[in-house]
Design an enzyme around this catalytic site. Structure first.
Site, PDB file in Angstrom:
ATOM      1  N   ARG A 171       0.826  -1.215   0.000  1.00 31.20           N
ATOM      2  CA  ARG A 171       0.000   0.000   0.000  1.00 31.20           C
ATOM      3  C   ARG A 171       0.861   1.266   0.000  1.00 31.20           C
ATOM      4  NH1 ARG A 171      -3.535   2.620   4.469  1.00 31.20           N
ATOM      5  NH2 ARG A 171      -5.104   3.748   3.262  1.00 31.20           N
ATOM      6  N   HIS A 212       0.564   4.492  -2.415  1.00 32.99           N
ATOM      7  CA  HIS A 212       0.411   5.870  -1.920  1.00 32.99           C
ATOM      8  C   HIS A 212       1.589   6.745  -2.320  1.00 32.99           C
ATOM      9  CE1 HIS A 212      -2.951   5.268   1.297  1.00 32.99           C
ATOM     10  NE2 HIS A 212      -3.202   4.631   0.180  1.00 32.99           N
ATOM     11  N   ASN A 256      -3.311   8.754   4.927  1.00 31.53           N
ATOM     12  CA  ASN A 256      -2.177   8.091   5.586  1.00 31.53           C
ATOM     13  C   ASN A 256      -2.223   8.156   7.105  1.00 31.53           C
ATOM     14  OD1 ASN A 256      -1.012   7.439   3.088  1.00 31.53           O
ATOM     15  ND2 ASN A 256       0.084   9.401   2.981  1.00 31.53           N
ATOM     16  N   HIS A 261      -6.432  -5.893  -2.566  1.00 26.55           N
ATOM     17  CA  HIS A 261      -7.200  -5.984  -1.315  1.00 26.55           C
ATOM     18  C   HIS A 261      -7.530  -7.444  -0.984  1.00 26.55           C
ATOM     19  CE1 HIS A 261      -8.670  -1.487  -1.349  1.00 26.55           C
ATOM     20  NE2 HIS A 261      -7.370  -1.609  -1.168  1.00 26.55           N
TER      21      HIS A 261
HETATM   22  C1  HEM Z   1      -9.170   1.669  -5.926  1.00 26.40           C
HETATM   23  C2  HEM Z   1      -9.052   2.573  -4.997  1.00 26.40           C
HETATM   24  C3  HEM Z   1      -8.596   2.237  -3.618  1.00 26.40           C
HETATM   25  C4  HEM Z   1      -9.195   2.623  -2.469  1.00 26.40           C
HETATM   26  C5  HEM Z   1     -10.441   3.481  -2.343  1.00 26.40           C
HETATM   27  C6  HEM Z   1      -8.446   2.057  -1.384  1.00 26.40           C
HETATM   28  C7  HEM Z   1      -8.735   2.243  -0.053  1.00 26.40           C
HETATM   29  C8  HEM Z   1      -8.138   1.563   0.987  1.00 26.40           C
HETATM   30  C9  HEM Z   1      -8.495   1.703   2.366  1.00 26.40           C
HETATM   31  C10 HEM Z   1      -9.551   2.652   2.918  1.00 26.40           C
HETATM   32  C11 HEM Z   1      -7.742   0.836   3.073  1.00 26.40           C
HETATM   33  C12 HEM Z   1      -7.795   0.612   4.591  1.00 26.40           C
HETATM   34  C13 HEM Z   1      -7.025   1.716   5.287  1.00 26.40           C
HETATM   35  C14 HEM Z   1      -7.329   1.778   6.768  1.00 26.40           C
HETATM   36  O1  HEM Z   1      -8.481   1.603   7.151  1.00 26.40           O
HETATM   37  O2  HEM Z   1      -6.384   2.033   7.545  1.00 26.40           O
HETATM   38  C15 HEM Z   1      -6.888   0.156   2.150  1.00 26.40           C
HETATM   39  C16 HEM Z   1      -5.965  -0.801   2.486  1.00 26.40           C
HETATM   40  C17 HEM Z   1      -5.103  -1.390   1.591  1.00 26.40           C
HETATM   41  N1  HEM Z   1      -4.944  -1.045   0.271  1.00 26.40           N
HETATM   42 FE1  HEM Z   1      -6.202   0.084  -0.825  1.00 26.40          FE
HETATM   43  N2  HEM Z   1      -7.411   1.333  -1.882  1.00 26.40           N
HETATM   44  C18 HEM Z   1      -7.438   1.422  -3.244  1.00 26.40           C
HETATM   45  C19 HEM Z   1      -6.517   0.898  -4.130  1.00 26.40           C
HETATM   46  C20 HEM Z   1      -5.404   0.193  -3.749  1.00 26.40           C
HETATM   47  C21 HEM Z   1      -4.296  -0.121  -4.607  1.00 26.40           C
HETATM   48  C22 HEM Z   1      -4.163   0.331  -6.062  1.00 26.40           C
HETATM   49  C23 HEM Z   1      -3.419  -0.849  -3.870  1.00 26.40           C
HETATM   50  C24 HEM Z   1      -2.084  -1.442  -4.249  1.00 26.40           C
HETATM   51  C25 HEM Z   1      -1.682  -1.612  -5.498  1.00 26.40           C
HETATM   52  C26 HEM Z   1      -3.986  -1.004  -2.553  1.00 26.40           C
HETATM   53  C27 HEM Z   1      -3.444  -1.748  -1.534  1.00 26.40           C
HETATM   54  C28 HEM Z   1      -3.965  -1.828  -0.262  1.00 26.40           C
HETATM   55  C29 HEM Z   1      -3.496  -2.758   0.740  1.00 26.40           C
HETATM   56  C30 HEM Z   1      -2.465  -3.848   0.523  1.00 26.40           C
HETATM   57  C31 HEM Z   1      -4.194  -2.472   1.917  1.00 26.40           C
HETATM   58  C32 HEM Z   1      -4.008  -3.123   3.301  1.00 26.40           C
HETATM   59  C33 HEM Z   1      -2.898  -2.380   4.033  1.00 26.40           C
HETATM   60  C34 HEM Z   1      -2.565  -2.913   5.426  1.00 26.40           C
HETATM   61  O3  HEM Z   1      -3.107  -3.916   5.874  1.00 26.40           O
HETATM   62  O4  HEM Z   1      -1.734  -2.250   6.084  1.00 26.40           O
HETATM   63  N3  HEM Z   1      -5.169  -0.337  -2.512  1.00 26.40           N
HETATM   64  N4  HEM Z   1      -7.140   0.623   0.885  1.00 26.40           N
END
Ligand code: HEM
Ligand SMILES: *[C@@H]1O[C@H](CO)[C@@H](O)[C@H](O)[C@H]1NC(C)=O
Ligand SMILES: *[C@@H]1O[C@H](CO)[C@@H](O)[C@H](O)[C@H]1NC(C)=O
Ligand SMILES: *[C@@H]1O[C@H](CO)[C@@H](O)[C@H](O)[C@H]1NC(C)=O
Ligand SMILES: *[C@@H]1O[C@H](CO)[C@@H](O)[C@H](O)[C@H]1NC(C)=O
Length: 323
Positions: free
Chosen positions: A61, A65, A93, A195
């Protein structure tokens, strides 16, 4: 002697080089200057994941970002310091982005084998790839990363506030957000499949599990409500897996969840809610090898977003501050 034809070819080639800002990234960028970069990154990522299963998701992630805010330039890694405002406290973040200590450890391991050679932006790109590969069972995706990025001397909290898509976005918002980065609808759906690993905080999905009715499985909503109380700030930071089935394994179950209306985030479920991306979700849910191929292509494309190359930027020694 130069015929009009060869002149033309040369001109086209020169224009291509000038016109595409990522023409200088290459898979063999460090093959002479730091051939051991891959083993240094991989072994550190491996130990970090062994220590904490979730960390691979967090590193992946961070790369996202980084790339969505003025290109993949390591800007997300800069600390706030004195009057310098970085991106770590930007809305997407703050209290959410994690893994910075692991990035420090990876960078230290790389500095030990080749001091001053490898950028923080490239370290993060390799770590993101390794995280996917380590979380994947046999037959999952892997790829050669393109390298040669340099590190920014600046960061933008404003751009981080506005460029990273929030979980309340609808499909139209998501498509235009990715389009603004040069990424297609197919890239959006494939990259959202990341995800399949990692966790989200209650604040990121509270509205969905309490207020949505049409596009959420009722039992799933009630299950998630048990650990995410309705009224903020109680439980704001309580976690739930983004993929309810196999939260630590990189697979295509994310898409199967969407088809059964068990996507955790509103933005996840938007990809399967009667719109133009339903067919891609079906395709990836039925066909892991097409998902893997598209994910790889989209990860490489995301890594190509507006890098600093040549003599722009710098090779940071410490990822948290400019040299
Ligand atoms: C399509 C639009 C996207 C949205 C709206 C989005 C939104 C989010 C949100 C809200 C979270 C949880 C954050 C939290 O509650 O602390 C999350 C986690 C995550 N996102 Fe996305 N995301 C998107 C695209 C992506 C992309 C493109 C990637 C990587 C290529 C990605 C990888 C991840 C990963 C791996 C997590 C888990 C992180 C952890 O467990 O520390 N996301 N995302
Ligand atoms: C980041 O979160 C902390 C703790 O929730 C909060 O005090 C701070 O104001 C937030 N920073 C910004 C820039 O919103
Ligand atoms: C980013 O958003 C937060 C929360 O709305 C705000 O406090 C901060 O000032 C914003 N940063 C910039 C540079 O606009
Ligand atoms: C998506 O959200 C935007 C506001 O950000 C709104 O203008 C638009 O109508 C919404 N689209 C759909 C299909 O709901
Ligand atoms: C749900 O919708 C209501 C009414 O629009 C709103 O007051 C509330 O903040 C929303 N979120 C939750 C978690 O109930």
């Amino acid at each position: 002697m130069s015929s009009p034809f060869s002149m033309n070819l040369f001109t086209v080639f020169a224009l291509l080089l000038l016109g595409s800002s990522y023409a200088q990234l290459s898979t063999d960028f460090y093959s002479c200057s730091c051939p051991n970069v891959f083993s240094a990154v991989r072994s550190t990522v491996k130990c970090a994941i062994a220590r904490e299963r979730r960390i691979g998701a967090s590193l992946l992630r961070l790369h996202f970002h980084d790339c969505f805010v003025n290109g993949c330039d390591g800007s997300v890694l800069l600390d706030d310091r004195g009057s310098f405002i970085g991106e770590k406290n930007a809305v997407p973040n703050n209290g959410s982005a994690r893994g910075f200590e692991v990035v420090d450890n990876i960078k230290s391991a790389v500095e030990r084998v080749c001091p001053g050679i490898v950028s923080c932006a490239d370290v993060l790109t390799i770590a993101a790839r390794d995280s996917v590969v380590i979380d994947t069972q046999l037959g999952g995706p892997t790829w050669n990363v393109k390298l040669g990025r340099r590190d920014a001397r600046t960061a933008s909290q404003l751009a981080a506030n506005t460029s990273i898509p929030p979980p309340f976005f609808n499909l139209t918002n998501l498509i235009s957000n990715f389009q603004a980065q040069g990424l297609s609808v197919r890239d959006l759906v494939a990259l959202s499949g990341t995800h399949t690993i990692g966790q989200a905080r209650c604040t990121s999905f509270r509205d969905r599990i309490y207020n949505e009715t049409n596009n959420i499985d009722e039992t799933f909503a009630r299950t998630r409500q048990r650990n995410c109380p309705r009224t903020s700030p109680t439980g704001d930071n309580n976690l739930a897996p983004l993929d309810r089935q196999t939260p630590t394994s990189f697979d295509n179950k994310y898409y199967k969840n969407l088809i059964s209306k068990r996507g955790l985030l509103h933005s996840d479920q938007q990809l399967f809610s009667g719109g133009s991306t339903d067919s891609l979700v079906r395709l990836y849910s039925n066909n892991p090898s097409i998902f893997n191929a598209d994910l790889v292509a989209a990860m490489i494309k995301m890594g190509d977003i507006r890098p600093l190359t040549g003599s722009n930027g710098e090779i940071r020694r410490n990822c948290r501050r400019t040299n």
